[in-house]
Design an enzyme around this catalytic site. Structure first.
Site, PDB file in Angstrom:
ATOM      1  N   LYS A  10       3.563   5.938  -9.861  1.00 35.07           N
ATOM      2  CA  LYS A  10       3.476   5.758  -8.104  1.00 35.07           C
ATOM      3  C   LYS A  10       3.096   4.571  -8.210  1.00 35.07           C
ATOM      4  O   LYS A  10       2.448   3.778  -8.782  1.00 35.07           O
ATOM      5  CB  LYS A  10       2.253   7.388  -8.113  1.00 35.07           C
ATOM      6  CG  LYS A  10       1.214   6.641  -8.569  1.00 35.07           C
ATOM      7  CD  LYS A  10      -0.085   5.307  -7.924  1.00 35.07           C
ATOM      8  CE  LYS A  10      -1.242   5.516  -8.185  1.00 35.07           C
ATOM      9  NZ  LYS A  10      -2.170   4.392  -8.698  1.00 35.07           N
ATOM     10  N   ASP A 136      -5.871  11.832  -9.163  1.00 33.96           N
ATOM     11  CA  ASP A 136      -3.919  11.626  -9.011  1.00 33.96           C
ATOM     12  C   ASP A 136      -3.265  12.534  -9.618  1.00 33.96           C
ATOM     13  O   ASP A 136      -1.973  12.391  -9.646  1.00 33.96           O
ATOM     14  CB  ASP A 136      -3.525   9.899  -9.789  1.00 33.96           C
ATOM     15  CG  ASP A 136      -4.096   8.846  -8.693  1.00 33.96           C
ATOM     16  OD1 ASP A 136      -4.349   8.660  -7.414  1.00 33.96           O
ATOM     17  OD2 ASP A 136      -3.816   7.508  -9.579  1.00 33.96           O
TER      18      ASP A 136
HETATM   19  C1  LIG Z   1      -6.581   3.652  -8.403  1.00 36.19           C
HETATM   20  C2  LIG Z   1      -6.121   4.879  -8.275  1.00 36.19           C
HETATM   21  C3  LIG Z   1      -5.785   4.925  -7.043  1.00 36.19           C
HETATM   22  O1  LIG Z   1      -4.318   5.889  -6.847  1.00 36.19           O
HETATM   23  O2  LIG Z   1      -5.510   5.459  -8.950  1.00 36.19           O
HETATM   24  P1  LIG Z   1      -5.189   4.301 -10.836  1.00 36.19           P
HETATM   25  O3  LIG Z   1      -5.452   2.403 -10.304  1.00 36.19           O
HETATM   26  O4  LIG Z   1      -5.973   4.873 -11.147  1.00 36.19           O
HETATM   27  O5  LIG Z   1      -4.285   4.482 -10.998  1.00 36.19           O
HETATM   28  C4  LIG Z   1      -6.401   6.783  -8.316  1.00 36.19           C
HETATM   29  O6  LIG Z   1      -8.049   6.457  -6.996  1.00 36.19           O
HETATM   30  C5  LIG Z   1      -7.459   7.167  -9.766  1.00 36.19           C
HETATM   31  O7  LIG Z   1      -6.926   8.317 -10.107  1.00 36.19           O
HETATM   32  P2  LIG Z   1      -7.286   8.527 -11.364  1.00 36.19           P
HETATM   33  O8  LIG Z   1      -6.918   8.043 -13.063  1.00 36.19           O
HETATM   34  O9  LIG Z   1      -6.685   9.931 -11.828  1.00 36.19           O
HETATM   35  O10 LIG Z   1      -8.947   8.803 -11.520  1.00 36.19           O
HETATM   36  P3  LIG Z   1     -10.075   9.931 -12.425  1.00 36.19           P
HETATM   37  O11 LIG Z   1      -9.223  10.340 -14.446  1.00 36.19           O
HETATM   38  O12 LIG Z   1      -9.984  10.941 -11.613  1.00 36.19           O
HETATM   39  O13 LIG Z   1     -11.143   9.127 -12.639  1.00 36.19           O
HETATM   40  C6  LIG Z   1     -11.343   7.951 -13.243  1.00 36.19           C
HETATM   41  C7  LIG Z   1     -13.101   7.692 -12.576  1.00 36.19           C
HETATM   42  O14 LIG Z   1     -12.638   7.177 -11.717  1.00 36.19           O
HETATM   43  C8  LIG Z   1     -13.482   6.976 -10.262  1.00 36.19           C
HETATM   44  N1  LIG Z   1     -13.325   7.678  -9.582  1.00 36.19           N
HETATM   45  C9  LIG Z   1     -11.718   8.194  -9.460  1.00 36.19           C
HETATM   46  C10 LIG Z   1     -11.491   8.810  -7.869  1.00 36.19           C
HETATM   47  C11 LIG Z   1     -12.465   8.652  -6.667  1.00 36.19           C
HETATM   48  N2  LIG Z   1     -12.157   8.824  -5.417  1.00 36.19           N
HETATM   49  N3  LIG Z   1     -13.660   8.224  -6.808  1.00 36.19           N
HETATM   50  C12 LIG Z   1     -13.511   7.677  -8.617  1.00 36.19           C
HETATM   51  O15 LIG Z   1     -15.156   7.108  -8.155  1.00 36.19           O
HETATM   52  C13 LIG Z   1     -14.485   7.716 -11.148  1.00 36.19           C
HETATM   53  O16 LIG Z   1     -15.515   7.082 -12.143  1.00 36.19           O
HETATM   54  C14 LIG Z   1     -13.688   8.923 -12.716  1.00 36.19           C
HETATM   55  O17 LIG Z   1     -14.353   8.820 -13.243  1.00 36.19           O
END
Ligand SMILES: C[C@@](CO)(OP(=O)(O)O)[C@H](O)COP(=O)(O)OP(=O)(O)OC[C@H]1O[C@@H](n2ccc(N)nc2=O)[C@H](O)[C@@H]1O
Ligand SMILES: Nc1ncnc2c1ncn2[C@@H]1O[C@H](COP(=O)(O)OP(=O)(O)O)[C@@H](O)[C@H]1O
EC number: 2.7.1.148
Length: 287
Positions: A10, A136
């Site tokens: 994504k 995600d």
């Molecule tokens: C930033 C994003 C944007 O799509 O994606 P990625 O960069 O990881 O792909 C997402 O919010 C990432 O989602 P995901 O990678 O599934 O996160 P999670 O495993 O749920 O969380 C990892 C950590 O990120 C922080 N976290 C995550 C999501 C959120 N809304 N708030 C947070 O503060 C928390 O500290 C959590 O412990």
């Protein structure tokens, strides 16, 4: 019996953070869409009553830390499944890149095991189970294009953006999502206009989509890793129509309408970065 599935990456066309919640997560508003860069998942029945993971990349864990393993464990425990499974993951999506590769592997595993184990769960039930694995995962269960709210697990489907090329460029660093959220300063953020982005997508207004791209996490990742900002600047210089960091980074994506321009951006970027991909937006739901 063997089941093969695609687990697509994504990108976030908009990513806004509203506030930090009591549970430590951040309340977000994001527009997400799938692109046609995908891992391949193969699920095979095992005689032995265990979950076995086999991954093509040596540095991705093949035990309980693997998100696909966690997806299988969740279904197995909750529905008392007494047979085992071998999950083979062929990684094509770069790891720790802001492209949700691990989340998409988990989502594909949920969809595939629902069939293999004949659990008869609805897609909404699978998405809600996915939220227990990561923020995600719910979006990745459906794919397509969506507004994601809450901590990212509340999904509202919207129409697909008009077709275009997506150039993905990932510098040779992995970014920790937790670290990026931890370093986010909520006071002086320039918030993207999510409603404007939704109406740009609804109206297939490609120039407006490009001008409305926005991600508040760029402020953090650019500071921690200045090379990410440099890649963004290069992508703009080579002529992409709109450029943004995906998720917590470090992948930067550029939207490009015309193939000749796409080739210029792609070839230009390859001089700076080993990990460059030219893919298509794939924003229609597959389930
Ligand atoms: C930033 C994003 C944007 O799509 O994606 P990625 O960069 O990881 O792909 C997402 O919010 C990432 O989602 P995901 O990678 O599934 O996160 P999670 O495993 O749920 O969380 C990892 C950590 O990120 C922080 N976290 C995550 C999501 C959120 N809304 N708030 C947070 O503060 C928390 O500290 C959590 O412990
Ligand atoms: N199936 C998987 N594929 C990739 N990474 C995984 C997987 N399962 C667990 N991980 C771990 O999840 C972390 C983030 O992976 P990934 O989903 O690629 O990044 P991002 O959340 O930035 O999109 C990495 O530390 C990786 O070791």
């Amino acid at each position: 019996m063997k089941i093969s599935l695609k687990a697509p990456a994504k990108i976030n066309l908009s990513l806004d953070v509203l506030h930090k919640r009591e549970d430590g997560f951040h309340e977000v508003e994001m527009i997400m869409t799938t692109v046609d860069l995908a891992d391949r998942i193969e699920l095979t029945r095992l005689e032995e009553n265990r979950i076995k993971v086999d991954v093509s990349e040596g540095f991705v864990p093949n035990d309980h830390r693997n998100l696909a393993y966690q997806a299988a464990k969740l279904l197995k425990d909750r529905y008392n499944v007494s047979e085992g499974v071998l999950i083979h993951i062929r990684k094509n999506i770069p790891v720790s890149a802001g492209l949700a590769g691990g989340s998409s592997d988990a989502a594909a595993t949920l969809r595939g095991l629902n069939e293999l184990w004949n659990l008869q769960l609805s897609i909404d039930e699978l998405a809600s189970l996915g939220a227990q694995i990561g923020s995600d995962v719910s979006f990745c269960v459906y794919g397509g294009t969506a507004l994601a709210t809450g901590r990212g697990e509340k999904i509202k489907h919207i129409s697909a953006p008009p077709p275009c090329w997506v150039i993905l460029a990932k510098p040779p660093i992995g970014v920790s999502t937790a670290e990026v959220y931890r370093n986010l300063k909520l006071e002086h953020l320039k918030h993207p206009n999510i409603n404007q982005m939704i109406s740009a997508i609804d109206n297939a207004d490609y120039p407006l989509i490009c001008s409305e791209l926005g991600n508040v996490l760029e402020t953090v990742t650019f500071k921690l890793y200045p090379q990410v900002q440099r890649i963004k600047e290069q992508m703009i210089r080579f002529g992409a129509d709109g450029v943004l960091m995906s998720g917590s980074g470090p992948t930067v994506f550029g939207l490009v309408k015309h193939e000749s321009r796409m080739l210029r951006v792609y070839n230009g970027l390859r001089g700076f970065c080993n990990d460059v991909y030219a893919v298509r937006v794939m924003g229609e739901r597959y389930y």
